[in-house]
Motif scaffolding. Structure first.
Motif, PDB file in Angstrom:
ATOM      1  N   ASN A  30      16.258  11.554  27.113  1.00  0.00           N
ATOM      2  CA  ASN A  30      16.760  10.683  26.066  1.00  0.00           C
ATOM      3  C   ASN A  30      16.652   9.257  26.559  1.00  0.00           C
ATOM      4  O   ASN A  30      17.320   8.836  27.493  1.00  0.00           O
ATOM      5  N   ASP A  62      11.328  10.201  21.396  1.00  0.00           N
ATOM      6  CA  ASP A  62      11.199  11.626  21.695  1.00  0.00           C
ATOM      7  C   ASP A  62      10.100  11.865  22.724  1.00  0.00           C
ATOM      8  O   ASP A  62       9.295  12.783  22.599  1.00  0.00           O
ATOM      9  N   LYS A  65       9.633  15.450  24.270  1.00  0.00           N
ATOM     10  CA  LYS A  65       9.206  16.389  23.226  1.00  0.00           C
ATOM     11  C   LYS A  65       7.771  16.109  22.796  1.00  0.00           C
ATOM     12  O   LYS A  65       6.970  17.034  22.596  1.00  0.00           O
TER      13      LYS A  65
END
Length: 212
Positions: A30, A62, A65
């Motif tokens: 994060n 992100d 991800k």
């Protein structure tokens, strides 16, 4: 000094089991957290602005991800691509070492900015695949994943550069990919070495050629 890594014979194993575990972990990437702050992309822009003055880039919130999504999608294209052979040497090559050494930073859900700064890594055996297939065609799925406002970084040794096409063979260009190039086309030059070379201790005064 050049660090030679012990090669894995299957550098692009199917990472889906590893990626599934990554998705089940707390997201430690994060970029608003103290442990993984958003990196400054100004250094990347300084490089890209030399050719594209009006380019705008941002580091994705992100990041982890997004990197995993790309890495997973690349398996459908590059998985099990064999090393190419040249001058009686059949790999691994610099692109393969790049994949072998840094893929753990993606699959382990590491803080990518600690390793790659403001860039998202693209780990692919570009040259092996280009020689095997005569080019690199990206399906729509991959083209939808890659973003035009995110700074990427990759390693390529192809002497025709990072040549990419869509599924129909039409050439596409991503100006936001920083290319560490051993083939002469890219942003940052790196040595083009076939394999580990022995250290030569011949004195400069005894050498017939000097290059600088």
């Amino acid at each position: 000094s050049l660090r030679i890594l012990k090669p894995n014979k299957n550098l692009l194993i199917d990472p889906r089991k590893e990626i599934k575990k990554v998705h089940n972990k707390p997201n430690n990437n994060n970029n608003n957290s103290k442990s993984c702050p958003t990196p400054d992309v100004s250094t990347a822009l300084q490089c890209f602005h030399k050719t594209i003055p009006n380019m705008t880039l941002r580091y994705p919130q992100d990041a982890s991800k997004h990197a995993i999504e790309i890495y997973d999608a690349f398996q459908d294209i590059f998985n099990n691509t064999p090393y190419h052979c040249y001058a009686k040497y059949c790999g691994p090559w610099i692109e393969n070492y790049w994949i072998e050494h840094f893929r753990k930073n993606i699959t382990n859900n590491d803080c990518l900015s600690d390793v790659f700064g403001p860039y998202i890594p693209l780990l692919a055996p570009w040259t092996d695949f280009w020689i095997k297939k005569g080019g690199i065609r990206f399906p729509d799925k991959v083209l939808k994943i890659l973003r035009t406002d995110v700074p990427y970084i990759t390693v390529s040794q192809n002497d025709v550069g990072l040549t990419l096409s869509d599924k129909n063979g039409s050439k596409i260009k991503f100006d936001n990919i920083l290319v560490l190039s051993a083939g002469g086309y890219g942003h940052v030059p790196v040595p083009l070495l076939i394999h580990e070379e022995p250290l030569r201790k011949k004195k400069l005064t005894n050498r017939s050629h000097l290059v600088s």
